[in-house]
Design a protein around this motif. Structure first.
Motif, PDB file in Angstrom:
ATOM      1  N   GLY A 112       0.546  -1.271   0.085  1.00  0.00           N
ATOM      2  CA  GLY A 112       0.249   0.116  -0.038  1.00  0.00           C
ATOM      3  C   GLY A 112       0.766   1.203   0.082  1.00  0.00           C
ATOM      4  N   GLY A 144      -0.529   4.394   8.085  1.00  0.00           N
ATOM      5  CA  GLY A 144      -1.536   3.458   8.099  1.00  0.00           C
ATOM      6  C   GLY A 144      -2.901   4.123   7.321  1.00  0.00           C
ATOM      7  N   GLU A 145      -3.746   3.239   6.782  1.00  0.00           N
ATOM      8  CA  GLU A 145      -4.720   3.456   5.856  1.00  0.00           C
ATOM      9  C   GLU A 145      -5.963   3.145   6.641  1.00  0.00           C
ATOM     10  OE1 GLU A 145      -5.286   1.749   1.724  1.00  0.00           O
ATOM     11  OE2 GLU A 145      -3.405   3.137   1.376  1.00  0.00           O
ATOM     12  N   ILE A 146      -6.837   4.440   6.639  1.00  0.00           N
ATOM     13  CA  ILE A 146      -8.089   4.010   6.956  1.00  0.00           C
ATOM     14  C   ILE A 146      -9.042   3.083   6.308  1.00  0.00           C
ATOM     15  CG2 ILE A 146     -10.567   5.152   7.887  1.00  0.00           C
ATOM     16  CD1 ILE A 146      -8.046   6.013   9.526  1.00  0.00           C
ATOM     17  N   PRO A 147      -9.306   1.949   6.976  1.00  0.00           N
ATOM     18  CA  PRO A 147      -9.871   0.925   6.093  1.00  0.00           C
ATOM     19  C   PRO A 147     -11.375   1.378   5.082  1.00  0.00           C
ATOM     20  CG  PRO A 147      -9.986   0.250   8.471  1.00  0.00           C
ATOM     21  CD  PRO A 147      -9.352   1.614   8.461  1.00  0.00           C
ATOM     22  N   SER A 148     -11.261   0.855   4.089  1.00  0.00           N
ATOM     23  CA  SER A 148     -12.277   1.315   3.217  1.00  0.00           C
ATOM     24  C   SER A 148     -13.722   0.915   3.635  1.00  0.00           C
ATOM     25  CB  SER A 148     -12.007   1.023   1.799  1.00  0.00           C
ATOM     26  OG  SER A 148     -11.689  -0.523   1.770  1.00  0.00           O
ATOM     27  N   GLY A 149     -13.744  -0.231   4.310  1.00  0.00           N
ATOM     28  CA  GLY A 149     -15.052  -0.882   4.864  1.00  0.00           C
ATOM     29  C   GLY A 149     -15.984  -1.050   3.852  1.00  0.00           C
ATOM     30  N   PHE A 197     -18.871  -4.441   3.797  1.00  0.00           N
ATOM     31  CA  PHE A 197     -18.863  -5.197   5.296  1.00  0.00           C
ATOM     32  C   PHE A 197     -19.651  -4.403   6.371  1.00  0.00           C
ATOM     33  CE2 PHE A 197     -15.281  -6.707   2.563  1.00  0.00           C
ATOM     34  CZ  PHE A 197     -15.642  -8.188   2.744  1.00  0.00           C
ATOM     35  N   VAL A 198     -20.602  -5.239   6.800  1.00  0.00           N
ATOM     36  CA  VAL A 198     -21.180  -5.018   7.941  1.00  0.00           C
ATOM     37  C   VAL A 198     -20.920  -5.996   9.120  1.00  0.00           C
ATOM     38  CG1 VAL A 198     -23.636  -4.678   8.961  1.00  0.00           C
ATOM     39  CG2 VAL A 198     -23.272  -3.981   6.608  1.00  0.00           C
ATOM     40  N   GLY A 199     -20.490  -5.234  10.091  1.00  0.00           N
ATOM     41  CA  GLY A 199     -19.937  -5.988  11.406  1.00  0.00           C
ATOM     42  C   GLY A 199     -21.139  -6.687  11.959  1.00  0.00           C
ATOM     43  N   ARG A 200     -21.221  -7.972  12.291  1.00  0.00           N
ATOM     44  CA  ARG A 200     -22.345  -8.710  12.882  1.00  0.00           C
ATOM     45  C   ARG A 200     -21.921  -9.756  13.704  1.00  0.00           C
ATOM     46  NH1 ARG A 200     -25.287 -12.251   9.992  1.00  0.00           N
ATOM     47  NH2 ARG A 200     -24.363 -13.652   8.865  1.00  0.00           N
TER      48      ARG A 200
END
Lengths: 326, 795
Positions: free
Chosen positions: B419, B477-482, B485-488
């Protein structure tokens, strides 16, 4: 009429002085009888009323009713007051109450739940089902740790047979998940792990581990760093500082060890890295197409750091006095 | 791996200060386990002094009283018993307050009536030799001026790092390898010593026969004749001592020094003790024996590779040499072995013989196959210099040697994995500094991996090299693109059961999943059902728990011993059942609870023994929360409970409940009654919440006292009621259980409150009476007595 007025005043004075001093309900009852009982002083006065000429009756009646009211009200009020006092004496509000027992969560449960929450917030799916007794294949082989490899010394292993063992880390879950699913995937799995390490201040033969795995197109080391920075700040507060240093795990490449600066010292809390191409090959993922990261941490150690516990054995002794602190 | 700062500086240029080097090591991925100054405790307490006067001790023939000049105006008097003391000699004087490596503190004290202000240091005192005959003399040491600190002249003005090298980096198990890695960081010059040695053809070569080239791909042998075996020179002894090696004699010390210096293990045989004219590298025969250098007689088997002469094993390949052919003071001619053994073969010997050495440690982690001739030459060169001797030519036996690996690193792959965008020039420079042959190409670099870097075989490994030298801390560090993905987290039964137990006031505990054989036996039908550990930590931890109850009992025992009196604990955990070697054991999540001790007395509540019903209530609360009816059926079938019951969900047994009998409590040294249950979560499920309208019409109550035999459980009455239950009987509760007058002996009376309710209207007395009477009649027909109706127990 004046006589009557004087008499009323006299009774009123007498009543007032008595009622003020009365200290118990019995005495109050005697007062009530004396003044407004059937033959009470006030009651008797009403008998005088009948003898008065009509033009005076009105005024006298008013006078007597007023007195009667006053007496009744005072007695009622006094009665309330005395009853309240009596109740207050019987009910000591400051005495301890009936005990309600609180169930206490084990501190390791608290930490595992906290880690799950953070991981969930970062978009991970939490998995809780996985075998604790594993095949050598899942614990080692598929993770790029072949038989007779010295890296095996990194995990002192409890064996059941030559092929079956108590898992030494949660990493076999990586393999099990990847075998079952196709990427992209983002999962987090806490669980019990086992080592051939006797109990001492910082070691236990059974303890917790939690591990995260993210696989997608173009997942990078920089993203791993960014994720862990968020993770650790969430866990240890926004001022926590992190340090990444190169390390070695057979199933990640590059690999790193992460230390957090907390309460004045650097503490190693995490191992991580980019999923090794050989691990992808073992589960049939194309390492040219997918990249991913994995990280693992120890809830026991985190609990020790966060709660200021200096001996891991306290978790497994389960002294109730210890548990009730949480 | 212990390393000295000054020694490392001899091999590579860098300008890191000693403490900075710690961080440099760390940034390279080399963990520093310990870092210390060797002169710790001796600063300003160890000085060069000159003997000015020597007198006999008035009360001792062995001791002398010395007057020392310590530079300037300073003098001191010390009492000494060592030989070689003469005026004018320079010594290392330890002042009072000096702290020796063994922890001893030097003091000013009277020795047989004469004041001694400190002492003269010996090599032994300073940890520089195992044993010293006399004190240290500094007469011929250049720069050792009287009054100066003696530390630099003894090699003690130095820093020692104890490094932990990860198992993949066997190249860092030698000083030279470490120098290469440091150079990659510092960019300084390397000073690798010359290992050329003059060989004498007339010394002869020693034949070698390798029987299995995959186990031993390369073996070199070299004869050195007319060697003078003596103690090593001071510098060699000191260096070995400082890195934690015991000096033995010059030849053996040189082999250890070479191992440490080049990271490649070698071995020296006494040539004259080898029988026959050939070295054979072969697998041992079952039952062959060898007495190894550690003094242990070992029995070998056919998976262990050995070095043999014509008659017997003389070394376990790559692990340890034989005692009988080792180099001693009487050795004249030596044979130097420098070889490469297969890592897995060496590891097998290590595990099966339970012996690990500096040598096996390196071979197990894969040695460098290009090293045997180099290590042999360097050793021969040192032996010739230190122990004299005539060096013979090398007999280098191999079938084929691998050539350096060629790998490519695509710049696009580098960026994708890290990255971070790095220039090709920068990447090229990194590999040059690492000592790789590197060629930039279109969009990639091609490298030739040096033989010493056995850990590098993939493109990803090259990425790590770049990241390591660029510095992990420099990668932003790169902020996660997310993204999608929904945390569950699926609701879990384990969590659900835990919450219920906590709500009703039980404390959660976490046991260790191991039990003793005695426990495994007690808590299984048959011991074969328990999972046995092949290599347990101890007898107490010989099996994986077949039940969570033993864990709870251990915890209860500890708490009772510590005076905790009110114990209501539970664990949601796992139990294990053996199903044979071809399938994994059955792992079942359970909730187990234990109750024992006394409730606390208070002004409002009396002290109370925590009993079975305290626990039974918890089971009912659990059943209620899961929205199921769990019944307890008394049984004789649970061998670790008495009385015991099985917990059933409909027809399925899902747990046990009861009291723990004395014979089992004895294992845990518990002397008070203990009640436990264990319920498997497998068949239970978290209830789906759904609103049910509240009843609009009031229920009608009727009490009934049923008389039955004392030994018949309530369960029988309960079942009977269920079997004839009128539709509008919505609930019943046990409100009293009575024994004694006026009931006949052997009978008990159970009083129930019955609740009748109609969902749509108020019931009339007549309707309720009818239902009540029907129930009474049904119970009577089933043999129950009813107080006030049947004769029984009406007195």
């Amino acid at each position: 009429m004046d006589d009557l007025r004087a008499k009323v005043e006299e009774i009123r004075r007498e009543f007032k002085s008595l009622i003020e001093e009365v200290g118990d309900l019995d005495a109050l009852e005697r007062i009530r009888i004396r003044f407004i009982g059937k033959k009470g002083e006030v009651t008797e006065l009403f008998k005088v009323l009948r003898t008065l000429p009509p033009e005076m009756k009105r005024e006298a009646g008013k006078l007597l009713n007023q007195l009667k009211n006053e007496v009744e009200t005072s007695i009622a009020r006094k009665k309330d007051e005395l009853e309240r006092l009596a109740r207050r004496a019987a009910y000591d509000l400051s005495l301890p109450g009936r005990r309600h027992r609180l169930g206490h969560k084990h501190p390791l449960t608290l930490i595992v739940e906290e880690l799950n929450e953070i991981a969930k917030g970062l978009g991970f799916e939490i998995l809780t089902e996985s075998p604790e007794i594993e095949w050598d294949y899942y614990n080692f082989e598929a993770l790029n740790i072949p038989a007779h490899h010295p890296a095996r010394d990194m995990w002192s292993t409890l064996f059941i047979t030559d092929k079956m063992l108590l898992r030494t880390h949660t990493s076999p879950v990586q393999i099990r998940v990847m075998e079952k699913r196709t990427p992209p995937l983002k999962v987090f799995f806490p669980g019990r792990v086992y080592r051939l390490d006797p109990f001492d201040q910082t070691h236990a033969p059974a303890f917790y581990q939690a591990e995260g795995l993210y696989i997608n197109r173009n997942v990078s080391f920089a993203e791993l760093k960014g994720t862990l920075e968020l993770f650790v700040k969430e866990l240890f507060g926004p001022s926590a500082k992190l340090k990444f240093v190169p390390s070695y795990f057979p199933f990640t490449e590059p690999s790193a060890e992460v230390a957090v600066y907390y309460n004045g010292e650097w503490l190693e809390i995490l191992g991580c890295g980019m999923v090794h191409p050989k691990v992808f090959e073992a589960v049939g993922y194309d390492p040219e197409f997918w990249t991913g990261y994995a990280f693992g941490l120890g809830p026991d150690r985190i609990a020790m750091i966060k709660y200021g516990i200096d001996d891991i054995r306290l978790f497994y002794e389960n002294d109730l006095r210890f548990l009730k602190e949480f | 791996m212990k390393v000295l700062y000054n020694w490392l500086k001899e091999l590579v240029d860098f300008d890191y200060l000693p403490h900075e080097l710690v961080d440099v090591f760390e940034s390279l991925g080399i963990e520093v386990e310990d870092f210390e100054y060797l002169g710790e405790g001796l600063e300003r307490k160890l000085v060069v002094a000159e003997i000015v006067d020597v007198q006999d001790h008035p009360h001792s023939q062995k001791l002398k009283v010395l007057k020392l000049w310590c530079g300037g105006e300073k003098t001191a008097q010390v009492v000494v018993g060592a030989p070689g003391i003469r005026p004018k000699r320079k010594v290392a004087y330890l002042l009072p307050g000096a702290k020796l490596p063994n922890g001893m503190v030097v003091e000013k004290r009277m020795i047989r009536g004469v004041l001694s202000e400190g002492m003269l240091a010996s090599e032994e005192d300073l940890g520089l030799d195992e044993k010293s005959e006399t004190v240290i003399f500094l007469d011929d040491v250049q720069g050792a001026k009287t009054g100066k600190s003696a530390l630099p002249f003894l090699g003690l003005d130095d820093y020692r790092y104890d490094l932990k090298v990860t198992p993949n980096r066997s190249d860092l198990l030698g000083l030279v390898g470490l120098a290469y890695d440091l150079r990659a960081k510092s960019g300084g010059k390397l000073h690798i010593p010359n290992y050329y040695v003059v060989e004498h053809g007339n010394v002869g070569i020693f034949p070698v026969r390798i029987e299995d080239f995959s186990a031993c791909p390369r073996y070199t042998a070299r004869i050195i004749r007319d060697v003078k075996v003596n103690p090593s020179p001071t510098w060699l002894k000191r260096r070995l001592m400082l890195i934690g090696q015991r000096p033995i004699n010059n030849v053996v010390d040189i082999t250890n020094y070479v191992l440490y210096f080049w990271g490649h293990p070698i071995h020296a045989f006494d040539l004259d003790k080898l029988v026959g004219e050939e070295i054979v590298v072969r697998f041992a025969k079952d039952g062959e024996r060898i007495l190894t250098l550690d003094g242990v007689e070992r029995e070998l088997h056919s998976e262990i590779l050995i070095i043999a002469d014509a008659e017997r094993p003389v070394a376990i390949a790559g692990v340890i040499g034989g005692e009988e052919t080792g180099v001693t003071e009487s050795t004249r001619n030596v044979l130097i072995e420098s070889a490469f053994f297969d890592p897995a073969v060496v590891r097998k010997a290590v595990t099966s013989l339970k012996v690990s050495t500096e040598s096996s440690y390196r071979f197990e982690r894969t040695a460098d196959i290009s090293m045997p001739p180099i290590a042999s030459s360097y050793a021969a060169k040192l032996i010739a210099e230190i122990a004299e001797g005539r060096v013979g030519p090398l007999n280098d036996v191999y079938r084929e040697l691998p050539s350096p690996k060629q790998l490519e690193l695509r710049m696009s792959y580098l960026k994708r994995l890290l990255g971070v965008e790095l220039s090709q020039d920068y990447v090229v420079k990194i590999f040059e500094r690492l000592g790789f042959d590197v060629r930039p190409m279109e969009g990639k670099v091609r490298v030739l991996v040096p033989m010493r870097r056995r850990d590098i075989s993939l493109e990803a490994d090259l990425v790590e090299e770049v990241a390591r030298l660029y510095g992990y801390d420099r990668i932003e560090g790169e902020i996660p693109s997310g993204g999608s993905f929904v945390g569950r987290k699926e609701p879990s039964k384990v969590d659900f059961a835990r919450e219920v137990m906590l709500k009703i006031g039980f404390d959660e505990v976490k046991g260790v999943e191991f039990v003793s054989k005695q426990e495994a036996e007690a808590f299984t039908e048959r011991l074969e059902d328990a999972v046995k550990i092949l290599n347990p930590l101890s007898e107490n931890y010989a099996y994986v728990r077949p039940s969570v109850i033993p864990s709870l009992l251990s915890i209860a025992s500890l708490n009772l011993r510590r005076g905790n009196r009110e114990i209501k604990i539970f664990e949601v955990g796992r139990k294990f059942k053996w199903r044979g070697p071809d399938v994994l054991p059955l792992e079942t999540d359970v909730v187990a609870a234990l109750v024992t001790g006394m409730s606390e007395r208070s002004w409002i509540e009396p002290e109370r023994q925590l009993d079975y019903f305290e626990l039974k209530g918890a089971l009912e609360a659990l059943a209620g929360a899961f929205g199921v009816k769990l019944t307890v059926e008394p049984t004789d079938g649970v061998k670790f409970l008495d009385p015991s019951g099985i917990v059933k969900l409909g027809p399925t047994t899902i747990g046990v409940i009861g009291e723990v009998p004395k014979n089992i409590l004895k294992i845990y040294d518990i002397k008070v009654p203990v009640f436990v249950f264990e319920v498997e979560l497998t068949e239970l499920s978290i209830p789906v919440r759904r609103y049910k309208p509240l009843p609009k019409f009031p229920p009608v109550k009727r009490d009934i006292s049923v008389v039955m035999d004392e030994d018949v459980p309530f369960k029988v009455l309960e079942d009977a009621i269920y079997s004839v239950k009128p539709a509008l009987l919505v609930n019943f509760r046990v409100i009293d259980v009575y024994h004694g007058e006026p009931l006949p002996k052997g009978k008990k009376s159970i009083t129930l409150t019955l609740l009748f309710q109609h969902p749509e209207r108020t019931l009339t007395d007549q309707e309720v009476d009818e239902m009540f009477n029907n129930l009474v009649n049904a119970l009577i027909s089933k043999g129950f007595g009813i107080r006030g109706i049947t004769d029984e127990g009406t007195g």
